[in-house]
Design an enzyme around this catalytic site. Structure first.
Site, short mmCIF file in Angstrom:
data_model
loop_
_atom_site.label_atom_id
_atom_site.label_comp_id
_atom_site.label_asym_id
_atom_site.label_seq_id
_atom_site.Cartn_x
_atom_site.Cartn_y
_atom_site.Cartn_z
N HIS A 1 2.29 -5.62 -3.23
CA HIS A 1 0.98 -5.09 -3.61
C HIS A 1 1.08 -3.93 -4.59
CE1 HIS A 1 1.66 -2.28 -0.11
NE2 HIS A 1 0.98 -1.45 -0.87
N ASP B 1 5.04 -9.39 1.44
CA ASP B 1 4.74 -8.13 0.74
C ASP B 1 6.01 -7.47 0.21
OD1 ASP B 1 3.09 -6.24 -0.40
OD2 ASP B 1 3.07 -4.94 1.37
N SER C 1 4.08 3.29 -0.68
CA SER C 1 4.35 1.85 -0.60
C SER C 1 5.55 1.46 -1.44
CB SER C 1 3.14 1.06 -1.07
OG SER C 1 2.12 1.08 -0.11
#
Length: 501
Positions: free
Chosen positions: A228, A261, A344
């Site tokens: 992402h 992911d 992230s």
């Protein structure tokens, strides 16, 4: 359980988080309830899928909110996130499957201040010509220095009120850069790991994008991060990676896996002195082990935070919050190290500086930080175990496409604590149990409820998906299931699916 990217194998609580409640605007007082007005209900149609490739038809049953304290079972908590989507459309055979109901977004509800997230997302950059999702936060940190009176609580005294002979303070013999920091200390680990981390700037062809983190995977210039983080730049976008030294490199996406992911990018004209971070063994991590997280929370690059492993095998489902979003699933390492939007893709390290996970998701309150309206850490962060991430990264480098383990059956995504139910319907007229597939060969049938995969308790469809994806195609697993009120077991050899499509 579901999260904001950046969940759960512990019964009896369900694996999906509670349906979040949208916070009222600060300027609008709460409306007084009318005695004659019944409470509103929002039915949702949870979309079952095979977790392994196909979405099954929605059940049409009203969605019930999960218990208010699911944190005790799967890492979610009473924090409020974005409301579950209403009026699900008919599912299709897209891959990975859609997120379960109530799955919040990677980025904390899109930065509108309405919800807290189920994941640690990247930080949106400054808009260009009015385009993009939001501006990078310029976090101005102001230290207020309060002058106090001279007294015993100030840490120093004057020998005499009018003594002009000099101060009685004592200087340390070693300070700052002259102090040797041992390898096992947090400072020692950070000093060694930081040069091998990067802050990633991603921008799509439409001007949208954001900031995330990654780390050096090999000497050829491959960087591992979250899908992402780079998703906006996959088709014709721009990527760059900046090291703590200030050196900046253009990069390209080598491969990305929506379901896991995980993504791999490669530096252009990579330097010859790259030092890959050592990879640990996430299977050997124990609850209570120390953790160190590195990332760029709210755009503050090269930030180091510490904590412990607070739980293992936490099933996490997360998405970007859009109506067309596909979900990512993991059986995560849970940590209380501070992880925020921008962390992230960054490494989660053990006390020796080995990578044990990729920071991917957080559960947070609805209040943002630094005036951004974004979600922030409340001590519940989730990382993709490095053993899984390493397998995925090597596949992406080798072929550019992810490989998923599958059982070849459609599974319901309804919230439940009873197990993962194989649906009665398939997708577009297909069979709910693939003829000749792994589940069919093992004797599983529509309506069976899977309650264990090997020794892992399965309380819902998302939990089953996350657990299956910790395995590789060809692995043999023991499936415990219920049929007609009777418990049975069978051996199953996992099949494979290539790609996210």
């Amino acid at each position: 359980m579901s999260t904001e990217n950046e969940g759960t194998a512990v019964p009896p609580a369900p694996s999906a988080p509670p349906v979040p409640m949208e916070s009222p605007a600060a300027s609008a007082p709460p409306a007084e309830p009318r005695p004659d007005q019944p409470p509103s209900q929002t039915p949702t149609g949870p979309q079952p899928h095979d977790g392994f490739g196909q979405a099954a038809a929605p059940t049409g049953a009203p969605h019930q909110a999960a218990p208010q304290d699911p944190a005790a079972s799967h890492g979610s908590h009473a924090a409020h996130g974005p409301a579950a989507p209403q009026g699900h459309s008919a599912p299709d055979a897209s891959w990975p499957p859609p997120p379960p109901p109530g799955t919040p977004s990677y980025g904390g509800g899109g930065g509108d201040g309405s919800g807290g997230g189920w994941g640690s997302s990247y930080q949106p950059p400054a808009p260009k010509s009015g385009r993009g999702r939001g501006g990078v936060v310029a976090a101005l940190l102001i230290a207020a220095l309060v002058a106090g009176g001279l007294g015993g609580g100030l840490g120093y005294t004057l020998a005499k009120n009018n003594d002009e002979s000099g101060s009685t303070t004592v200087s340390a013999s070693d300070t700052g850069g002259s102090v040797k920091r041992e390898a096992g200390t947090v400072a020692g680990v950070a000093a060694k790991a930081l040069p091998s981390t990067v802050t990633i700037q991603a921008e799509g062809s439409n001007g949208e994008g954001g900031t995330g983190t990654g780390f050096v995977f090999d000497k050829q210039g491959h960087i591992v991060t979250n899908n992402h983080v780079v998703a906006e730049a996959v088709d014709g976008g721009k990527l760059s990676a900046t090291f703590p030294s200030g050196k900046k490199y253009a990069a390209e996406v080598v491969g990305h896996a929506q379901g896991y992911d995980v993504a791999v990018i490669k530096l252009e004209n990579a330097p010859s002195d790259l030092k890959p971070l050592p990879l640990g063994d996430s299977d050997k991590v124990a609850v209570g082990d120390s953790t160190i997280a590195i990332g760029a929370p709210f755009g503050l690059s090269d930030t180091v935070t510490t904590g412990i492993i607070s739980a293992k095998n936490r099933p996490v489902a997360s998405s970007d919050g859009s109506g067309s979003s596909k979900a990512s699933y993991m059986s995560a390492l849970q940590t209380d190290a501070s992880i925020n939007p921008g962390n992230s893709g960054g490494p989660l390290l053990d006390a020796q500086g080995n990578v044990i996970g990729i920071n991917s998701a957080i559960q947070s309150t609805s209040n943002g930080g630094f005036g951004t309206g974004q979600a922030g850490s409340i001590g519940l962060g989730f990382a993709i175990p490095v053993n899984q991430a390493e397998f995925v990264a090597k596949q992406l480098i080798k072929t550019g496409k992810p490989v998923y383990a599958k059982i070849g059956a459609s599974v319901s995504l309804e919230e439940t604590t009873n197990g993962a139910k194989l649906t009665e319907q398939g997708v577009g007229g297909s069979e709910p149990v693939e003829p000749g597939g792994p589940a069919d060969d093992a004797g599983l049938k529509p309506g069976d409820v899977i309650t264990k995969l090997d020794d892992r308790v399965i309380d819902s469809g998302p939990t089953l998906i996350g657990e299956i994806w910790t395995h590789k195609p060809g692995d043999k697993v023991t499936v415990t299931y219920e049929r007609g009120g009777n418990e049975r077991t069978t051996e199953l050899t996992l099949g494979s699916k290539i790609g996210d499509d």
